[in-house]
Write an enzyme that holds these catalytic residues in place. Sequence first.
Site, PDB file in Angstrom:
ATOM      1  N   LEU A 109      35.311  30.519  41.452  1.00  0.00           N
ATOM      2  CA  LEU A 109      34.709  31.030  40.270  1.00  0.00           C
ATOM      3  C   LEU A 109      33.842  30.000  39.942  1.00  0.00           C
ATOM      4  O   LEU A 109      34.167  28.822  40.003  1.00  0.00           O
ATOM      5  CB  LEU A 109      35.779  31.152  39.045  1.00  0.00           C
ATOM      6  CG  LEU A 109      35.355  31.443  37.582  1.00  0.00           C
ATOM      7  CD1 LEU A 109      34.971  33.035  37.817  1.00  0.00           C
ATOM      8  CD2 LEU A 109      36.255  31.098  36.654  1.00  0.00           C
ATOM      9  N   GLU A 146      39.357  26.377  45.222  1.00  0.00           N
ATOM     10  CA  GLU A 146      39.505  25.725  43.875  1.00  0.00           C
ATOM     11  C   GLU A 146      41.207  25.744  43.506  1.00  0.00           C
ATOM     12  O   GLU A 146      41.792  25.876  44.274  1.00  0.00           O
ATOM     13  CB  GLU A 146      38.673  26.804  42.940  1.00  0.00           C
ATOM     14  CG  GLU A 146      39.343  28.077  43.105  1.00  0.00           C
ATOM     15  CD  GLU A 146      38.281  29.059  42.307  1.00  0.00           C
ATOM     16  OE1 GLU A 146      37.764  28.733  41.227  1.00  0.00           O
ATOM     17  OE2 GLU A 146      38.532  30.217  42.464  1.00  0.00           O
ATOM     18  N   TYR A 185      37.323  38.735  31.993  1.00  0.00           N
ATOM     19  CA  TYR A 185      37.835  38.321  30.878  1.00  0.00           C
ATOM     20  C   TYR A 185      36.951  36.748  30.813  1.00  0.00           C
ATOM     21  O   TYR A 185      36.216  36.572  31.771  1.00  0.00           O
ATOM     22  CB  TYR A 185      39.110  37.930  30.713  1.00  0.00           C
ATOM     23  CG  TYR A 185      39.420  36.902  31.733  1.00  0.00           C
ATOM     24  CD1 TYR A 185      39.598  37.181  33.176  1.00  0.00           C
ATOM     25  CD2 TYR A 185      39.866  35.501  31.403  1.00  0.00           C
ATOM     26  CE1 TYR A 185      40.171  35.976  33.763  1.00  0.00           C
ATOM     27  CE2 TYR A 185      40.540  34.329  32.066  1.00  0.00           C
ATOM     28  CZ  TYR A 185      40.480  34.749  33.558  1.00  0.00           C
ATOM     29  OH  TYR A 185      40.964  33.754  34.319  1.00  0.00           O
ATOM     30  N   ARG A 196      44.878  58.440  35.524  1.00  0.00           N
ATOM     31  CA  ARG A 196      45.234  57.431  36.694  1.00  0.00           C
ATOM     32  C   ARG A 196      44.278  57.857  37.865  1.00  0.00           C
ATOM     33  O   ARG A 196      45.063  58.798  38.450  1.00  0.00           O
ATOM     34  CB  ARG A 196      46.403  57.011  36.865  1.00  0.00           C
ATOM     35  CG  ARG A 196      46.726  55.927  37.918  1.00  0.00           C
ATOM     36  CD  ARG A 196      48.010  55.568  38.495  1.00  0.00           C
ATOM     37  NE  ARG A 196      48.068  54.646  39.511  1.00  0.00           N
ATOM     38  CZ  ARG A 196      47.891  54.682  40.999  1.00  0.00           C
ATOM     39  NH1 ARG A 196      47.585  56.003  41.311  1.00  0.00           N
ATOM     40  NH2 ARG A 196      47.547  53.777  41.636  1.00  0.00           N
ATOM     41  N   LYS A 230      35.111  36.889  37.318  1.00  0.00           N
ATOM     42  CA  LYS A 230      36.369  36.524  36.395  1.00  0.00           C
ATOM     43  C   LYS A 230      37.239  37.624  36.074  1.00  0.00           C
ATOM     44  O   LYS A 230      37.131  38.088  34.997  1.00  0.00           O
ATOM     45  CB  LYS A 230      35.822  35.657  35.140  1.00  0.00           C
ATOM     46  CG  LYS A 230      37.121  34.944  34.631  1.00  0.00           C
ATOM     47  CD  LYS A 230      36.359  33.592  33.781  1.00  0.00           C
ATOM     48  CE  LYS A 230      37.379  32.953  33.006  1.00  0.00           C
ATOM     49  NZ  LYS A 230      38.081  32.194  33.695  1.00  0.00           N
ATOM     50  N   HIS A 261      41.651  56.342  41.178  1.00  0.00           N
ATOM     51  CA  HIS A 261      40.879  55.102  41.386  1.00  0.00           C
ATOM     52  C   HIS A 261      39.303  54.967  41.188  1.00  0.00           C
ATOM     53  O   HIS A 261      38.882  54.151  40.609  1.00  0.00           O
ATOM     54  CB  HIS A 261      41.223  54.754  43.095  1.00  0.00           C
ATOM     55  CG  HIS A 261      42.478  54.562  43.263  1.00  0.00           C
ATOM     56  ND1 HIS A 261      43.663  54.989  43.115  1.00  0.00           N
ATOM     57  CD2 HIS A 261      42.778  52.937  43.747  1.00  0.00           C
ATOM     58  CE1 HIS A 261      44.788  54.407  43.754  1.00  0.00           C
ATOM     59  NE2 HIS A 261      44.211  53.229  43.854  1.00  0.00           N
ATOM     60  N   ARG A 274      28.132  34.254  31.672  1.00  0.00           N
ATOM     61  CA  ARG A 274      28.869  34.667  32.781  1.00  0.00           C
ATOM     62  C   ARG A 274      29.674  35.909  32.634  1.00  0.00           C
ATOM     63  O   ARG A 274      29.991  36.742  33.422  1.00  0.00           O
ATOM     64  CB  ARG A 274      30.148  33.444  33.170  1.00  0.00           C
ATOM     65  CG  ARG A 274      31.121  33.822  33.999  1.00  0.00           C
ATOM     66  CD  ARG A 274      31.802  32.386  34.596  1.00  0.00           C
ATOM     67  NE  ARG A 274      32.664  32.163  33.468  1.00  0.00           N
ATOM     68  CZ  ARG A 274      33.581  30.946  33.527  1.00  0.00           C
ATOM     69  NH1 ARG A 274      33.700  30.156  34.589  1.00  0.00           N
ATOM     70  NH2 ARG A 274      34.322  30.993  32.506  1.00  0.00           N
TER      71      ARG A 274
HETATM   72  N1  PDD Z   1      40.325  29.277  34.024  1.00  0.00           N
HETATM   73  N2  PDD Z   1      38.433  28.717  38.689  1.00  0.00           N
HETATM   74  C1  PDD Z   1      39.131  29.699  38.212  1.00  0.00           C
HETATM   75  C2  PDD Z   1      40.027  30.562  39.557  1.00  0.00           C
HETATM   76  C3  PDD Z   1      39.467  29.903  36.847  1.00  0.00           C
HETATM   77  O1  PDD Z   1      40.411  30.416  36.454  1.00  0.00           O
HETATM   78  C4  PDD Z   1      38.915  28.757  36.017  1.00  0.00           C
HETATM   79  C5  PDD Z   1      39.026  29.052  34.343  1.00  0.00           C
HETATM   80  C6  PDD Z   1      37.938  27.875  36.506  1.00  0.00           C
HETATM   81  C7  PDD Z   1      37.366  26.876  35.450  1.00  0.00           C
HETATM   82  O2  PDD Z   1      36.309  27.731  34.632  1.00  0.00           O
HETATM   83  P1  PDD Z   1      35.663  27.162  33.467  1.00  0.00           P
HETATM   84  O3  PDD Z   1      35.170  25.872  33.593  1.00  0.00           O
HETATM   85  O4  PDD Z   1      34.640  28.055  33.115  1.00  0.00           O
HETATM   86  O5  PDD Z   1      36.937  27.161  32.450  1.00  0.00           O
HETATM   87  C8  PDD Z   1      37.579  27.856  37.911  1.00  0.00           C
HETATM   88  C9  PDD Z   1      40.325  29.736  32.432  1.00  0.00           C
HETATM   89  C10 PDD Z   1      40.237  28.861  31.525  1.00  0.00           C
HETATM   90  C11 PDD Z   1      41.722  30.596  32.574  1.00  0.00           C
HETATM   91  O6  PDD Z   1      41.836  31.475  33.146  1.00  0.00           O
HETATM   92  O7  PDD Z   1      42.494  30.381  31.541  1.00  0.00           O
END
Ligand code: PDD
Length: 297
Positions: A215, A191, A42, A111, A159, A113, A61
């Site tokens: 991420l 993070e 996403y 379903r 992501k 894998h 990304r």
């Molecule tokens: N999340 N790390 C993680 C695990 C994240 O889910 C996000 C962003 C970031 C920051 O990335 P960016 O600067 O591109 O928003 C870092 C989004 C906002 C979410 O899941 O809603």
Amino acid sequence: MHEVIQGVQGDPTVYLNGQFLPLSKATVSVLDRGFIFGDGIYEVVPVYWGRPFRMKEHLDRLERSLAKIELQQPMPRAQLEQLVFDLLERSDLRDDLSMVYMQVTRGVAKRDHPFPVPAVKPTLFAMVAPFVRPTEAVRTQGLSAISVPDERWLHCDIKSVSLLGNVLAKQAAIRAGVDEVIQFRDGWLTEGSSCNIWVVHDGCVYAPPKNNLVLEGIRYGFLEELCAAQGLSYVLEPISREQVVMADELMLTSATREVLPIVRLDDQPIAQGRPGPVYTRLRQAYDDRVLALRRND
Ligand code: PDD
């Protein structure tokens, strides 16, 4: 206004597999691999007054995430960009602050894998949701956090919609009565639950390297630009727990929280327990870039 789904105001128009339709009518099969396996990715693009911010970087990304899970592009890049604008056009938030959420999953199949053979059509979903910029109170008071071990998998650079580890981490923060978690893997900073973490030492801005353990937020690149413009050094290198605890300042960044100071960690103040001068400069620079979007009428 009524809520069709808990927490959602009204019945906004969303996009699903080629159609614009009300959220209440947008449904996918229970055999969608996103639902069954969390097999999808996403993006969240912040939109200021109808203008997507750093959309190119977000779509880059998205493409990287798709490539990493060997999923085909649901549509060519230009069409995806157009889709964002078409969706915004249909949104009540078109002139306001919003975020565009986009999700691609490996589609619907029995379903099993392994990837379906032959490949099935990916499911593409997109919606516009309200985005509230951090309030003045949060900007000036700062946030609190707890440290937790990073118990997620080793592909945090993707992501992925498989966010259970992030969800549980965030819930740990809620349970502790704080705003965010700061995750550490083997004693090294990774993070937050849905944000990147920044450490300031002697006026220099540090963040963990871009690798499989974090991420790469779009604000990695953006903060690099802002630091360069401010004459601040920007260093990506492994950061220990001790360096975090002893920081002059701590900050977090994300699409929706922009840049915010973290002033307490595990019930102890970070330095004086107040937002610091580096944060203040970056905050101002961030605001300037956002406000420039409004002036571009
Ligand atoms: N999340 N790390 C993680 C695990 C994240 O889910 C996000 C962003 C970031 C920051 O990335 P960016 O600067 O591109 O928003 C870092 C989004 C906002 C979410 O899941 O809603």
